[in-house]
Scaffold this active site. Structure first.
Site, PDB file in Angstrom:
ATOM      1  N   SER A  86       0.805  -1.226   0.000  1.00 37.47           N
ATOM      2  CA  SER A  86       0.000   0.000   0.000  1.00 37.47           C
ATOM      3  C   SER A  86       0.838   1.276   0.000  1.00 37.47           C
ATOM      4  O   SER A  86       0.287   2.377  -0.063  1.00 37.47           O
ATOM      5  CB  SER A  86      -0.920   0.016   1.228  1.00 37.47           C
ATOM      6  OG  SER A  86      -0.154   0.062   2.427  1.00 37.47           O
ATOM      7  N   LYS A  87       2.160   1.157   0.053  1.00 41.04           N
ATOM      8  CA  LYS A  87       3.025   2.326   0.159  1.00 41.04           C
ATOM      9  C   LYS A  87       3.077   3.102  -1.168  1.00 41.04           C
ATOM     10  O   LYS A  87       2.710   2.595  -2.224  1.00 41.04           O
ATOM     11  CB  LYS A  87       4.430   1.902   0.580  1.00 41.04           C
ATOM     12  CG  LYS A  87       4.518   1.355   2.004  1.00 41.04           C
ATOM     13  CD  LYS A  87       4.222   2.408   3.027  1.00 41.04           C
ATOM     14  CE  LYS A  87       4.589   1.998   4.439  1.00 41.04           C
ATOM     15  NZ  LYS A  87       3.696   1.009   5.041  1.00 41.04           N
ATOM     16  N   PRO A  88       3.568   4.360  -1.140  1.00 40.95           N
ATOM     17  CA  PRO A  88       3.642   5.157  -2.376  1.00 40.95           C
ATOM     18  C   PRO A  88       4.444   4.494  -3.487  1.00 40.95           C
ATOM     19  O   PRO A  88       4.104   4.617  -4.663  1.00 40.95           O
ATOM     20  CB  PRO A  88       4.301   6.454  -1.905  1.00 40.95           C
ATOM     21  CG  PRO A  88       3.913   6.573  -0.468  1.00 40.95           C
ATOM     22  CD  PRO A  88       3.922   5.165   0.059  1.00 40.95           C
TER      23      PRO A  88
END
Length: 382
Positions: free
Chosen positions: A193-195
């Site tokens: 889910s990280k950038p």
């Protein structure tokens, strides 16, 4: 109720948009069977270094490993103190404790949610050796002040940049650096889910210091100077070749990903500005924001009621984080608390993160904000 399911992060939608590129990159790894430390790991590391404008990037197994390896590379000793924010994910305190170090918890800025430099200085003792600056939700901590404190007290600075990769910090003299490249060591996570995200676990460390980079590489590879010769205590933490291939594809699009999230954030800002029940996230003047999360504060102890109303309308939301570090059972007796942690405690009771991702259609954004405006009016009348 909105017809299509609204998601906090639409991983599948993003994959479909880049399916051809990602599938080809993965197939190339499978065809060559170089699953461990394959050439894609080195290639991705070089490309990430170019993007961040930093000479040394060392991939590893995940963001928590990266934090632990960073502390090991600084050669701290049991009982040494590490200052970190009380409002953050538990990983920072976890690795400090695992290494026999003492977490020193300080309060955060109520507007940006990031560690408060003034509270850092008040927490410094003769045992303090390092600061972990967590760049929370998408923007950088006030690094100019943090680095000045570190210089004054001879401390190391580790930047936890797992949520803010791509954010840019502007110094008072006009210099601009990417978040994660300013301290002695920066770390990031590639959690899905990280950038910048892979399809499993992954992480990396970055530094300007060649000697630190050599030490970090060694620690991440069983402490080996060369094969079967172990110069120091290390661990086994490496980025999977398949994940590196995926990340190298996604890195090409990271600027577009950031702009897409910023557009969603701008829509939230504009349409929710008049909602008196909400405190909207603040953009720091010294840092750009990549909006890993769009996190509001809900007034008058109405956070849980609002979350319930959103759920009834099919709108997901998340509380990051429901308990501050000093209220976690495992850390109460081993941490040192510096000053009041009232802001961290209050934030845990009032923050709510709204859906924000690269694939959000304007219809979903409008449905979410219309629901929030209506909910704000209802909550104000309670």
């Amino acid at each position: 109720m909105f017809e299509e399911q609204i998601q906090m992060v639409d991983l599948h939608g993003q994959y479909l948009r880049f399916k051809e590129e990602i599938d080809a990159a993965m197939q190339h790894v499978i065809d060559n069977c170089a699953f461990i430390n394959g050439p894609q790991v080195k290639t991705f590391s070089a490309h990430l270094g170019e993007y961040l404008r930093i000479p040394y990037v060392i991939p590893c197994g995940n963001g928590t490993d990266a934090l632990q390896i960073a502390l090991m590379a600084l050669e701290l000793e049991p009982g040494d103190e590490v200052i970190l924010p009380a409002f953050t994910y538990i990983a920072a305190a976890e690795v400090v404790a695992l290494l026999g170090l003492t977490p020193v918890l300080v309060d955060v800025d109520p507007r940006t949610f990031n560690i408060d430099p003034q509270k850092i200085e008040a927490a410094v003792s003769e045992r303090t050796r390092a600061i972990i600056a967590v760049h929370l939700f998408g923007q950088s901590c006030e690094m100019e002040k943090i680095m000045a404190l570190a210089d004054a007290y001879h401390l190391y600075v580790i930047e936890d940049n797992a949520q803010s990769i791509g954010a840019e910090y502007t110094f008072p003299d006009g210099r601009v650096q990417k978040a994660g490249t300013i301290g002695h060591i920066g770390i990031t996570s590639f959690f899905p889910s990280k950038p910048l995200a892979c399809y499993g676990d992954g992480g990396a460390l970055m530094t300007q210091d060649e000697a630190l980079a050599t030490r970090i590489r060694m620690i991440a590879n069983h402490g080996q100077e060369c094969k079967y010769h172990h110069k120091r205590i290390g661990c086994n933490s490496r980025l999977d070749t398949l994940q590196a291939a995926i990340l190298d594809v996604k890195l090409k699009h990271i600027t577009a990903f950031t702009e897409a999230r910023r557009k969603v954030a701008a829509h939230y800002d504009e349409t929710l500005a008049a909602c008196e029940q909400f405190v909207l996230p603040v953009r720091s003047p010294f840092s750009t924001h990549v909006y890993h999360q769009y996190t509001i504060q809900v007034k008058d102890a109405n956070r849980d009621a609002l979350q319930g109303l959103l759920k009834e309308r099919g709108i997901p939301s998340m509380v990051y984080y429901p308990l501050p570090v000093h209220h976690q059972e495992a850390y109460g007796s081993i941490s040192r608390i510096s000053g009041s942690l009232d802001v961290a405690t209050r934030l845990c009771e009032s923050v709510l993160s709204l859906p924000i991702h690269t694939e959000m259609p304007i219809e979903q954004q409008q449905y979410i904000t219309e629901t929030l405006v209506e909910a704000s009016s209802k909550l104000a009348l309670k």
